[in-house]
Design a protein around this motif. Structure first.
Motif, mmCIF file in Angstrom:
data_model
loop_
_atom_site.group_PDB
_atom_site.id
_atom_site.type_symbol
_atom_site.label_atom_id
_atom_site.label_comp_id
_atom_site.label_asym_id
_atom_site.label_seq_id
_atom_site.Cartn_x
_atom_site.Cartn_y
_atom_site.Cartn_z
ATOM 1 N N VAL A 174 0.839 -1.207 0.000
ATOM 2 C CA VAL A 174 0.000 0.000 0.000
ATOM 3 C C VAL A 174 0.869 1.249 0.000
ATOM 4 O O VAL A 174 0.642 2.187 -0.788
ATOM 5 N N ILE A 175 1.901 1.276 0.850
ATOM 6 C CA ILE A 175 2.786 2.445 0.912
ATOM 7 C C ILE A 175 3.559 2.594 -0.394
ATOM 8 O O ILE A 175 3.694 3.701 -0.931
ATOM 9 N N ASN A 176 4.054 1.495 -0.940
ATOM 10 C CA ASN A 176 4.762 1.561 -2.230
ATOM 11 C C ASN A 176 3.836 2.053 -3.338
ATOM 12 O O ASN A 176 4.245 2.819 -4.207
ATOM 13 N N GLY A 177 2.607 1.596 -3.338
ATOM 14 C CA GLY A 177 1.652 2.042 -4.351
ATOM 15 C C GLY A 177 1.375 3.529 -4.259
ATOM 16 O O GLY A 177 1.293 4.225 -5.273
ATOM 17 N N VAL A 178 1.233 4.038 -3.034
ATOM 18 C CA VAL A 178 0.999 5.471 -2.857
ATOM 19 C C VAL A 178 2.215 6.264 -3.308
ATOM 20 O O VAL A 178 2.091 7.295 -3.982
ATOM 21 N N LEU A 179 3.412 5.811 -2.979
ATOM 22 C CA LEU A 179 4.629 6.512 -3.401
ATOM 23 C C LEU A 179 4.803 6.486 -4.915
ATOM 24 O O LEU A 179 5.219 7.480 -5.522
ATOM 25 N N ILE A 180 4.504 5.357 -5.528
ATOM 26 C CA ILE A 180 4.587 5.272 -6.994
ATOM 27 C C ILE A 180 3.572 6.214 -7.633
ATOM 28 O O ILE A 180 3.871 6.902 -8.617
ATOM 29 N N PHE A 181 2.380 6.296 -7.089
ATOM 30 C CA PHE A 181 1.356 7.203 -7.617
ATOM 31 C C PHE A 181 1.793 8.655 -7.480
ATOM 32 O O PHE A 181 1.636 9.447 -8.427
ATOM 33 N N LEU A 182 2.377 9.035 -6.340
ATOM 34 C CA LEU A 182 2.861 10.403 -6.158
ATOM 35 C C LEU A 182 4.015 10.710 -7.115
ATOM 36 O O LEU A 182 4.098 11.810 -7.669
ATOM 37 N N ALA A 183 4.906 9.762 -7.333
ATOM 38 C CA ALA A 183 6.001 9.966 -8.287
ATOM 39 C C ALA A 183 5.463 10.143 -9.701
ATOM 40 O O ALA A 183 5.949 10.981 -10.463
ATOM 41 N N PHE A 184 4.443 9.375 -10.033
ATOM 42 C CA PHE A 184 3.819 9.520 -11.352
ATOM 43 C C PHE A 184 3.185 10.895 -11.509
ATOM 44 O O PHE A 184 3.275 11.512 -12.578
ATOM 45 N N LEU A 185 2.550 11.397 -10.454
ATOM 46 C CA LEU A 185 1.943 12.727 -10.515
ATOM 47 C C LEU A 185 2.985 13.819 -10.712
ATOM 48 O O LEU A 185 2.701 14.856 -11.312
ATOM 49 N N ILE A 186 4.197 13.606 -10.231
ATOM 50 C CA ILE A 186 5.250 14.600 -10.394
ATOM 51 C C ILE A 186 5.916 14.476 -11.762
ATOM 52 O O ILE A 186 6.190 15.468 -12.427
ATOM 53 N N ILE A 187 6.152 13.251 -12.228
ATOM 54 C CA ILE A 187 6.902 13.032 -13.467
ATOM 55 C C ILE A 187 6.031 13.195 -14.721
ATOM 56 O O ILE A 187 6.515 13.650 -15.760
#
Length: 131
Positions: A38-51
């Motif tokens: 869950v934490i990895n998924g949230v971090l990946i989603f936030l990175a996608f929103l930035i990139i």
């Protein structure tokens, strides 16, 4: 008319059910995959929103560079921009043009012969040297 207690319990439009269902869904997700996922998924989603906006801007600039061209009108010599392989009108004289390979060309109907005038210098016969 006041709603009775049974209507409030059955009606899903009240906010309590939304919070309760979200809590239930999050509990099920954490129970199935674990906190790490869950934490990895949230971090990946936030990175996608930035990139994603950065990659989108780079891709849009590349698309503009390959599809937009600037040249002058062959009729009135007015310089403007247009899309490659698209038909447009000159903003100055209104001539219909098509953009081909980075240059504007006049659009002529089938059977029309487009000629370029050539300046020919005139010499009088009297000016020629005698042989």
């Amino acid at each position: 008319m006041k709603p009775d207690y049974r209507t409030i319990l059955i009606n899903p439009n009240y906010a309590n059910y939304g919070c309760l269902s979200l809590l239930l869904i999050m509990t099920v997700i954490v129970a199935i995959v674990g906190w790490d996922w869950v934490i990895n998924g949230v971090l990946i989603f936030l990175a996608f929103l930035i990139i994603a906006p950065i990659l989108g801007a780079v891709a849009f600039r590349w698309w503009l560079k390959t599809n937009v061209m600037e040249d002058s009108c062959p009729v009135c010599d007015y310089t403007f921009a247009g899309f490659n392989n698209k038909q447009c009108r000159c903003p100055s004289c209104g001539e219909t043009l098509i953009a081909n390979h980075g240059h504007f060309e006049r659009v002529t109907p089938e059977g029309t012969i487009d000629v370029n005038a050539v300046d020919v210098s005139v010499k009088k016969i009297d000016d020629l040297p005698n042989n």
